[in-house]
Design an enzyme around this catalytic site. Structure first.
Site, PDB file in Angstrom:
ATOM      1  N   CYS A   1     -45.980   9.070   2.023  1.00  0.00           N
ATOM      2  CA  CYS A   1     -47.252   9.357   1.358  1.00  0.00           C
ATOM      3  C   CYS A   1     -47.169  10.607   0.495  1.00  0.00           C
ATOM      4  O   CYS A   1     -47.541  10.580  -0.681  1.00  0.00           O
ATOM      5  CB  CYS A   1     -48.365   9.506   2.392  1.00  0.00           C
ATOM      6  SG  CYS A   1     -48.793   7.947   3.163  1.00  0.00           S
ATOM      7  N   HIS A   2     -46.697  11.742   1.093  1.00  0.00           N
ATOM      8  CA  HIS A   2     -46.659  12.976   0.306  1.00  0.00           C
ATOM      9  C   HIS A   2     -45.332  13.696   0.453  1.00  0.00           C
ATOM     10  O   HIS A   2     -45.224  14.863   0.094  1.00  0.00           O
ATOM     11  CB  HIS A   2     -47.816  13.892   0.715  1.00  0.00           C
ATOM     12  CG  HIS A   2     -49.145  13.201   0.668  1.00  0.00           C
ATOM     13  ND1 HIS A   2     -49.757  12.740   1.808  1.00  0.00           N
ATOM     14  CD2 HIS A   2     -49.921  12.846  -0.374  1.00  0.00           C
ATOM     15  CE1 HIS A   2     -50.890  12.123   1.471  1.00  0.00           C
ATOM     16  NE2 HIS A   2     -51.014  12.178   0.148  1.00  0.00           N
ATOM     17  N   GLY A   3     -44.320  13.026   1.007  1.00  0.00           N
ATOM     18  CA  GLY A   3     -42.965  13.560   0.999  1.00  0.00           C
ATOM     19  C   GLY A   3     -42.608  14.513   2.112  1.00  0.00           C
ATOM     20  O   GLY A   3     -41.688  15.319   1.963  1.00  0.00           O
TER      21      GLY A   3
END
Lengths: 280, 184, 426
Positions: B148-150
């Site tokens: 999703c956001h690393g």
């Protein structure tokens, strides 16, 4: 005019007397004292424990209690509540009671139906998988679920106690159909089965045979295991099962009533103070 | 009759009375009434808290024989994914090596598994950033990677890179035997 | 009296709001400064009690709806889950169930008060009609609400009442099928009853708003039935009646609390703790107590359609009452003959209530058998219902119109203030 009014009113109250059951008759439930009766009543923990034992060893063979979980036994007010375990799910005695009972489950790998020991989060298992099976094992009659039975019968625990301890030999002149048992406390209309003198006896035919017997259940606290004791204890247990929050309710109620009395008193004083100088 | 023309002077404080005693009654009444409303409000608020059956934690038992070495099995526990990972020697060593590295949420690897059982890692499979499910084995540490956001987690489930603030949570669990654990 | 507003905004914020949305002015005009007759007795507090009960039922109801499942397989168990597992669920459920009974106790007192003091008479006819509409909506709401726990009484009560519509000629069967959503009361019925039970109270709230608006146009009636003549006859609503209503509410809540905490199932029926079984009819199907008088009227007529028409006709009589009453005098305080017939009417309603709870063929005086009249023994509850129902209809359709023309009322005071000084109250 007024006298006629009173006469009519008296007649009205007389109408309250009888039960609205037509030709159905039954003996009024025995007048028994319960520890939980009245506004300050509480359940007797020892009695609830004995009552659970009676349910578990005698009644659960035929009667389900689908709304009960093992963890309920450990919640505040319940038979095995322990202050050290505020979450009843953790209560070790409850867990050990549950482990003795097998419940159905599914194998998470193969998907097969299996039986495993219950945990505190499980429901009380039903003795039969479904209604037709229950009826087939009981001569066509369905043993009712006991979760709220104490609220589902007129007379409540007194009725249950009277029923369980009140089985009698059918009086001569009463033809008892096969598979049924005479009980004077069970509502019924016996007029067509009665060939004796006088009016038909009160009561009816119940499909359940007398379930209790002397010493059928051994009580861990040493209480004498008479039919009356077993019936009393299991009735109290069933009342608890139907209303586990009864003690909390009465406690809350006492506080609420006192608070409301004070508030109403203050409101009355305010009302009088405000209206003091107004002619009304 | 001292009948003040009440309609003309709508003043609740009628003259001719002891003001402090009257006001006391009104203040006391108001306070008690407010108390009643507050105490009645609490049940309505509390009823939305988890109910008894939700609190009766569903606990699950898990057979560790299902997890091959170097693999992970994901099961559902309390409505969320649960990772049960069977770590290889290499993965354990890599985790221990970084015990005192610069960590956002400092924890040693030993704090995150049961004593004597370093190959078993049991973690709640929810990224501590915003709740996505991290993928197994992704990211440069070979632990987990959240798409999703690393966020990047190492082989101990500790946050190494990305926006997540905390390590993957270790739930309450216990070994019933060498091959069986009970979670919750 | 909808006189001009006397509110003067004091602070800057008040002035700002007053020119944009005059809510404070509205509140002050209707609930604070509103001139109210100064001689209102405690029978007038039941309006406030009813408003409180409506809010109470809505709040407890919305909260229950967070946990209740409107499906035949889960409804009963979900209610029990509320009682056992939801925090304070037992309290909220018992408050809602007993609150409905309290709501009806209050509405019956309120209606009887209106009948006695002539509050339905001109110029308050629309106020009265709105009240009748509220009463109908309340009955519909309560009926559907009782079905939701899906106990034996819930189910079979729904069967009996929905079957009544089948009595209507030609369209009867189509209507019942439409209402059921099937061929019998079942899951579709339960689901739609839940939806409507949630909706109707908000409609009631809307009609209550109209009801209070319609009240504020002519202003309150009062025990003398004489119109307000001057400011001297009135006091501002706050604090005189806000506090009096609050005290009455306190007493009412004490009664409510007694039921909730010490006798929560006294007004209900044990059979409703048995899960619904379409194949087994309870020995004795009884509606909740507040429907018993209408149930008695329904069963008094030996014809199915006739019974339905009589039952709805009984409610219909209420609607047309303002036009049936020919009396020039408003309050029965000054109508001694009307007062007597009214008390007998109240008694008839109570008798009908008792009859509704009994089997029609049960003997009124136990052990005594009389002769068979038409279809039943004279000493039976069905005949007692018939006599009481006859009086009920006669009171509206015969006695009230005739009495207004023939009776000699007592002298009515000139104004409200006058009897305060000289007369004793009734």
């Amino acid at each position: 005019m007024l006298r006629k009014g009173f006469a009519i009113a008296a007649l009205g109250f007389a109408m309250l007397a009888g039960p609205a059951l037509g030709a159905t008759t039954f003996e009024e439930p025995k007048d028994v004292h319960w520890s939980f009766e009245g506004p300050f009543g509480k359940f007797d923990k020892a009695q609830l424990q004995r009552g659970y034992k009676v349910y578990r060893e005698v009644c659960s063979a035929c009667h389900a209690m689908n709304l009960m979980y093992f963890r309920n036994l450990g919640q505040p007010g319940g038979p095995f509540y322990d202050e050290k375990y505020p979450n009843p799910n953790d209560n070790p005695y409850v867990k050990s009671l549950a482990k003795d009972i097998q419940v159905g489950d599914i194998d998470s790998e193969t998907g097969d139906a299996i039986k495993r020991p219950a945990g505190s989060a499980d429901k009380f298992p039903s003795p039969f998988p479904n209604e037709p099976a229950a009826r087939a094992s009981n001569g066509g009659a369905l043993p009712p679920d006991l979760s709220v039975i104490a609220k589902a019968r007129e007379g409540g625990p007194a009725y249950i106690y009277s029923l369980l301890s009140g089985f009698e030999e059918a009086p001569a002149g009463l033809t008892v159909p096969p598979g049924k048992h005479y009980n004077p406390y069970y509502p019924g209309d016996l007029s067509s089965f009665w060939t004796g003198k006088g009016p038909a006896p009160k009561g009816g035919f119940i499909s359940m045979p007398p379930p209790l017997g002397p010493n059928k259940v051994t009580f861990d606290d040493g209480s004498p295991s008479t039919v009356q004791q077993q019936a009393k204890d299991v009735s109290a247990f069933l009342m608890w099962a139907a209303e586990p929050k009864m003690e909390e309710r009465k406690r809350f109620g006492l506080g609420a009533m006192i608070y409301l009395l004070i508030l109403t008193g203050l409101l009355y004083a305010s009302y009088r103070a405000i209206w003091r100088n107004v002619s009304h | 009759m001292a009948d003040t023309h009440v309609g003309e002077h709508p003043d609740p404080h009628v003259s001719g009375d002891d003001p402090s005693r009257r006001d006391f009654i009104y203040i006391a009444t108001g306070a008690v009434a407010a108390g009643a409303v507050a105490s009645l409000a609490w049940p309505f608020i509390d009823q939305m808290n988890p109910a008894g059956d939700t609190l009766a934690l569903a606990s699950i038992e898990f057979d560790l024989g299902k997890v091959a070495a170097g693999q992970q099995v994901t099961v559902k526990w309390r409505g969320k994914p649960l990772f049960v990972r069977n770590r290889t020697e290499k993965e354990i060593a890599a985790a221990v090596k970084d015990d005192h590295a610069e960590l956002r949420d400092p924890q040693t690897d030993a704090e995150r598994h049961k004593p004597g059982k370093p190959q078993w890692l049991v973690l709640v499979g929810t990224c501590t950033h915003l709740g996505c499910v991290p993928t197994f084995g992704g990211g440069e540490y070979g632990g987990w990677f959240c798409p999703c956001h690393g966020s990047v987690y190492d082989t101990s489930g500790r946050i190494r890179k990305g926006p997540a603030p905390k390590n993957l949570a270790v739930p309450d669990y216990a070994f019933l035997s060498d091959t069986k654990i009970k979670v919750g | 009296m909808s006189g001009h507003s006397t509110y003067e905004p004091k602070t800057g914020i008040e002035r700002w709001l007053d020119t944009r949305l005059p809510v404070i002015r509205f509140a002050m005009d209707t609930m604070v400064d509103f001139p109210t007759p100064k001689n209102l007795n405690y029978w007038w507090t039941f309006g406030a009690i009813l408003s409180l009960m409506l809010v109470f039922q809505i709040v407890t109801g919305v909260v229950l709806a967070m946990h209740y499942v409107p499906h035949v397989d889960y409804a009963f168990a979900s209610v029990e889950r509320i009682m056992r597992d939801v925090n304070y669920g037992w309290l909220i459920r018992y408050m809602h169930a007993n609150g409905a009974s309290m709501f009806f106790i209050a509405v019956y007192v309120h209606i009887f008060r209106n009948l006695y003091y002539g509050s339905y008479k001109a110029p308050r006819e629309v106020l009265w009609l709105l009240g009748c509409v509220i009463y109908l909506l309340m009955m519909a709401t309560a009926f559907m609400g009782y079905v939701l726990p899906w106990g034996q009484m819930s189910f079979h009560g729904a069967v009996v009442i929905t079957n009544l519509l089948g009595a209507l000629p030609v369209i009867g069967d189509a209507i019942t099928t439409w209402l059921w959503g099937g061929f019998a009361v079942d899951d579709p019925t339960l689901n739609r009853f839940f939806s409507l039970h949630y909706l109707l109270p908000f409609m009631i709230a809307g009609v209550v708003g109209l009801h209070i608006w319609a009240l504020h146009v002519p202003g309150n009636n009062n025990p003398t039935g004489v119109n307000v003549k001057s400011k001297e006859d009135t006091v501002p609503f706050h604090p005189y009646y806000t506090v009096k209503d609050a005290f009455a509410i306190g007493v009412f809540l004490l009664m409510f609390a007694y039921f909730v905490f010490y006798s929560p199932n006294a007004l209900g029926h044990a059979d409703n703790y048995i899960p619904a079984n379409p194949l087994v009819t309870p020995q004795h199907i009884v509606p909740e107590w507040y429907f018993l008088p209408f149930y008695a009227i329904l069963r008094a007529v030996p014809n199915k359609l006739g019974g339905v028409l009589a039952m709805f006709g009984a409610i219909g009589c209420l609607f047309v009452l303002p036009w049936l009453d020919t009396s020039k005098v408003r309050s029965m305080r000054y109508r001694p003959t009307a007062k007597l017939y009214f008390f007998i009417f109240v008694l008839a309603c109570i008798v009908l209530g008792f009859c509704g709870a009994r089997l029609p063929d049960d003997p009124v005086i136990p052990g005594v058998t009389s002769f068979i009249l038409i279809d039943s023994d004279l000493n039976s509850f069905v005949w007692l219902s018939r006599i009481a129902a006859l009086y009920y209809f006669a009171y509206f359709l015969v006695i009230t119109p005739i009495l207004g023309l023939t009776e000699t009322p007592l002298p009515v005071p000139e104004s409200i203030s006058e009897p305060v000084l000289t007369e004793k109250k009734d």
